[in-house]
Design a protein around this motif. Structure first.
Motif, PDB file in Angstrom:
ATOM      1  N   UNK A 425       0.743  -1.256  -0.104  1.00  0.00           N
ATOM      2  CA  UNK A 425      -0.294   0.120   0.084  1.00  0.00           C
ATOM      3  C   UNK A 425       0.702   1.193   0.024  1.00  0.00           C
ATOM      4  N   UNK A 426       1.954   1.196   0.781  1.00  0.00           N
ATOM      5  CA  UNK A 426       2.955   2.383   0.802  1.00  0.00           C
ATOM      6  C   UNK A 426       3.717   2.582  -0.519  1.00  0.00           C
ATOM      7  N   UNK A 427       3.703   1.510  -1.240  1.00  0.00           N
ATOM      8  CA  UNK A 427       4.541   1.317  -2.409  1.00  0.00           C
ATOM      9  C   UNK A 427       3.685   1.960  -3.663  1.00  0.00           C
ATOM     10  N   UNK A 428       2.253   2.303  -3.512  1.00  0.00           N
ATOM     11  CA  UNK A 428       1.446   2.761  -4.632  1.00  0.00           C
ATOM     12  C   UNK A 428       0.769   3.962  -4.418  1.00  0.00           C
ATOM     13  N   UNK A 429       0.558   4.663  -5.292  1.00  0.00           N
ATOM     14  CA  UNK A 429      -0.308   6.058  -5.155  1.00  0.00           C
ATOM     15  C   UNK A 429      -1.497   6.081  -6.257  1.00  0.00           C
ATOM     16  N   UNK A 433      -8.516   8.755 -11.433  1.00  0.00           N
ATOM     17  CA  UNK A 433      -9.225   7.510 -11.829  1.00  0.00           C
ATOM     18  C   UNK A 433      -8.498   6.822 -12.875  1.00  0.00           C
ATOM     19  N   UNK A 434      -8.389   5.475 -12.327  1.00  0.00           N
ATOM     20  CA  UNK A 434      -7.630   4.470 -13.525  1.00  0.00           C
ATOM     21  C   UNK A 434      -6.251   4.930 -13.784  1.00  0.00           C
ATOM     22  N   UNK A 435      -5.559   5.637 -12.733  1.00  0.00           N
ATOM     23  CA  UNK A 435      -4.114   5.710 -13.192  1.00  0.00           C
ATOM     24  C   UNK A 435      -3.489   5.646 -11.419  1.00  0.00           C
ATOM     25  N   UNK A 436      -2.514   4.476 -11.710  1.00  0.00           N
ATOM     26  CA  UNK A 436      -1.895   4.352 -10.242  1.00  0.00           C
ATOM     27  C   UNK A 436      -0.318   4.512 -10.698  1.00  0.00           C
ATOM     28  N   UNK A 437       0.477   4.798  -9.633  1.00  0.00           N
ATOM     29  CA  UNK A 437       1.742   4.936  -9.758  1.00  0.00           C
ATOM     30  C   UNK A 437       2.586   4.062  -8.727  1.00  0.00           C
ATOM     31  N   UNK A 448      -4.796  -0.862  -9.305  1.00  0.00           N
ATOM     32  CA  UNK A 448      -3.749  -1.422  -8.192  1.00  0.00           C
ATOM     33  C   UNK A 448      -3.230  -2.856  -8.281  1.00  0.00           C
ATOM     34  N   UNK A 449      -4.166  -3.535  -8.654  1.00  0.00           N
ATOM     35  CA  UNK A 449      -3.832  -5.043  -8.923  1.00  0.00           C
ATOM     36  C   UNK A 449      -2.537  -5.253  -9.681  1.00  0.00           C
ATOM     37  N   UNK A 450      -2.584  -4.337 -10.635  1.00  0.00           N
ATOM     38  CA  UNK A 450      -1.328  -4.299 -11.771  1.00  0.00           C
ATOM     39  C   UNK A 450       0.040  -3.784 -11.131  1.00  0.00           C
ATOM     40  N   UNK A 451      -0.050  -2.739 -10.223  1.00  0.00           N
ATOM     41  CA  UNK A 451       0.936  -2.576  -9.359  1.00  0.00           C
ATOM     42  C   UNK A 451       1.597  -3.473  -8.559  1.00  0.00           C
ATOM     43  N   UNK A 452       0.695  -4.353  -7.948  1.00  0.00           N
ATOM     44  CA  UNK A 452       0.729  -5.343  -6.929  1.00  0.00           C
ATOM     45  C   UNK A 452       1.658  -6.343  -7.617  1.00  0.00           C
ATOM     46  N   UNK A 461      13.138  -8.850  -3.750  1.00  0.00           N
ATOM     47  CA  UNK A 461      13.863  -8.591  -2.817  1.00  0.00           C
ATOM     48  C   UNK A 461      13.412  -7.761  -1.796  1.00  0.00           C
ATOM     49  N   UNK A 462      12.623  -6.706  -1.992  1.00  0.00           N
ATOM     50  CA  UNK A 462      12.133  -5.690  -1.089  1.00  0.00           C
ATOM     51  C   UNK A 462      11.044  -6.417  -0.151  1.00  0.00           C
ATOM     52  N   UNK A 463      10.344  -7.359  -0.894  1.00  0.00           N
ATOM     53  CA  UNK A 463       9.170  -8.051  -0.171  1.00  0.00           C
ATOM     54  C   UNK A 463       9.928  -8.909   0.809  1.00  0.00           C
TER      55      UNK A 463
END
Length: 558
Positions: A425-429, A433-437, A448-452, A461-463
């Motif tokens: 959650x902290x790694x996405x913003x 609408x329909x645009x996630x970083x 968000x599922x694509x970001x995940x 490695x971060x996980x």
């Protein structure tokens, strides 16, 4: 002398004429006072940072609550406050020390496992040495009493030579040189060493080794556990070969620093007496019987803890010698040597020598029985000796206490899935609408599922770091004897000393023949109720016993 005073007076008068803004001496004095005040404030802050904040007493906590609160609600809320206070302190301590080497060695999973593997390997090596040296032939000729000091010293030196990787030839040379009182060129059983008494907690083992290894004859170093009452500083022992020029090395180390930290080295002295005797009750048959039983328990506990032997197929053959009710000194001596050589536990001294394989003396001391016997009517001394022995040995026999799961949760035990989700959650913003970083890669996605999925594929490695941090923190929380900042005990409340009041004076009217009116009790005793006619401090300072800190249903001890 008079002229000097006059000159100082003139100087002061001249300075008084100078505008304050242009008085350089006054400006220097003000700057000096400001710097000194800043240093004092820094020292006070550093001193405060080395102690845990004081938790509110029950009385102080009640003052923050509504007056209508009931007793049960007050107790329940106070217990919740204590748990939350403890949880915050544990989290802050972890964040403050998680980069320290000593802390990672205890709780960081990879380093902790590596350290345990090294200890187990060392114990297995010591077990092999014990099996080689402590044979039936040796035990038939040697008892653990002061008459066999030379044989026992030779045994301990032989243990050290074998642990150092020496051969039978080295052992033979050592024995021959001891008999001829000669100093051999190669002495595996003796070392010289340097002691560092106050190492800063940020100094690592590698940094010390980098310095010490520059000097000829360097062998190893040992680092103690941090001292919680002394800003978590550590002690260090640097071991060098026997023929090393130890005083020159000590002088050289004294001129070196690790970053801004001084080492302050001193030369260690050799052990003056390696075989030492204990009190005479240890020779009594009843005490020997109890000692055999205690040694049996100790061996079982330590074998299980370090996975040397178990109670099944891999049973310790030494325990087959134990017969119930036995008071055979030979059986006891064999068990004592097993504890001493394998686990570095000196039974008659009731003490363990930690880190012995890293210390200058890998088998330094051994306590044995004396030769003299006590008087016949000495049952009281025997009983006291047995009681002391059982009390001290109970520390080694104590089972590891597991903290209850519900309490661990209240103290902040972390869940791997929850912490991973927080990281995601902290790694996405959401930009719009329909645009996630993805904050990690700065790439944009429609959902968000694509970001995940992107984070799982590209930043696995971060996980894993997040999961490792969870295990790291949980290892610390689960340790009942976890290190923590010392607590400052608040000073008891004191009643201010009453001021000295003059007693009321009665002045008779000489023009009147009427008797004086009777004064009230307040007037006669003084306004405060008690007439104080002396200025000594009041010895009846109030000691505050009003704090409530133990309730069966709500309180927790840590």
């Amino acid at each position: 002398f008079t002229s000097t005073r006059d000159e100082q007076l003139v100087t002061r008068m001249n300075r008084d004429k100078i505008p304050r803004a242009y008085d350089l001496n006054a400006r220097r004095e003000r700057e000096f006072k400001r710097q000194r005040s800043g240093r004092d404030e820094l020292y006070r802050r550093e001193e405060y940072d080395n102690y845990q904040p004081v938790m509110m007493t029950f009385k102080a906590f009640l003052s923050t609550q509504d007056d209508s609160i009931t007793d049960e609600e007050a107790l329940h809320k106070y217990s919740e406050y204590k748990l939350e206070f403890q949880r915050q302190q544990l989290n802050e301590f972890f964040v403050s020390h998680k980069e320290d080497e000593w802390f990672k060695m205890k709780y960081q999973p990879a380093m902790k496992d590596q350290r345990l593997a090294e200890i187990k390997e060392s114990l297995q090596k010591r077990l092999n040495v014990y099996t080689t040296l402590v044979t039936d032939e040796f035990m038939n000729d040697t008892a653990l009493d002061e008459t066999n000091q030379d044989k026992l010293v030779e045994l301990m030196d032989t243990v050290v030579i074998l642990l150092e990787g020496g051969s039978e030839e080295d052992i033979a040379d050592m024995i021959a040189n001891d008999n001829n009182n000669e100093e051999p060129k190669k002495q595996l059983n003796k070392t010289t060493s340097i002691f560092l008494s106050n190492l800063h907690p940020s100094i690592t083992k590698l940094e010390i080794e980098a310095l010490a290894s520059k000097f000829p004859g360097y062998m190893r170093l040992a680092l103690s556990e941090p001292d919680q009452n002394n800003k978590f500083t550590r002690k260090c022992w640097l071991t060098f070969e026997r023929n090393a020029k130890i005083r020159e090395i000590c002088f050289g180390l004294n001129n070196l620093k690790i970053r801004e930290h001084d080492l302050k080295p001193v030369v260690n002295k050799d052990l003056s007496k390696r075989i030492r005797t204990v009190d005479w009750p240890s020779t009594d048959s009843k005490v020997i019987e109890v000692s055999i039983t205690t040694c049996e328990k100790l061996i079982k506990v330590l074998d299980k803890k370090w996975e040397i032997f178990d109670d099944n197929e891999n049973k310790n053959p030494l325990l087959d010698l134990v017969v119930e009710g036995s008071s055979d000194p030979k059986v006891l001596d064999r068990m004592i040597l097993y504890l001493r050589i394998v686990f570095s536990l000196d039974f008659y001294n009731k003490n363990e020598y930690p880190l012995e394989d890293e210390m200058p003396n890998r088998c330094g001391l051994l306590h044995v029985r004396p030769t003299e016997k006590g008087e016949e009517n000495s049952e009281k001394e025997i009983a006291e000796y047995v009681q002391k022995m059982e009390e001290k040995m109970s520390v080694f026999l104590k089972d590891k206490v597991e903290i209850k799961a519900d309490l661990l949760t209240k103290l902040g035990l972390r869940n791997e899935n929850d912490e991973t989700e927080k990281f995601m959650s902290a790694s996405m913003q959401e930009l719009e609408h329909d645009k996630w970083l993805c904050i990690l890669s700065q790439k944009k996605f429609k959902a968000p599922e694509f970001v995940r999925k992107h984070i799982q594929n590209k930043f696995g490695d971060k996980i894993e770091e997040v999961k490792l941090e969870v295990d790291f923190f949980n290892n610390y929380i689960k340790d009942e004897n976890r290190p923590k900042l010392p607590v400052v005990t608040p000073a008891p409340m004191k009643r201010p000393h009453p001021e000295k009041r003059a007693a009321p004076r009665y002045e008779p009217d000489i023009r009147s023949y009427e008797p004086p009116a009777k004064k009230s009790i307040k007037d006669r005793l003084g306004v405060g109720g008690v007439k104080v006619t002396y200025s000594a401090p009041d010895p009846r300072d109030i000691i505050d016993y009003s704090d409530v800190d133990s309730f069966a249903n709500f309180d927790y001890d840590f």
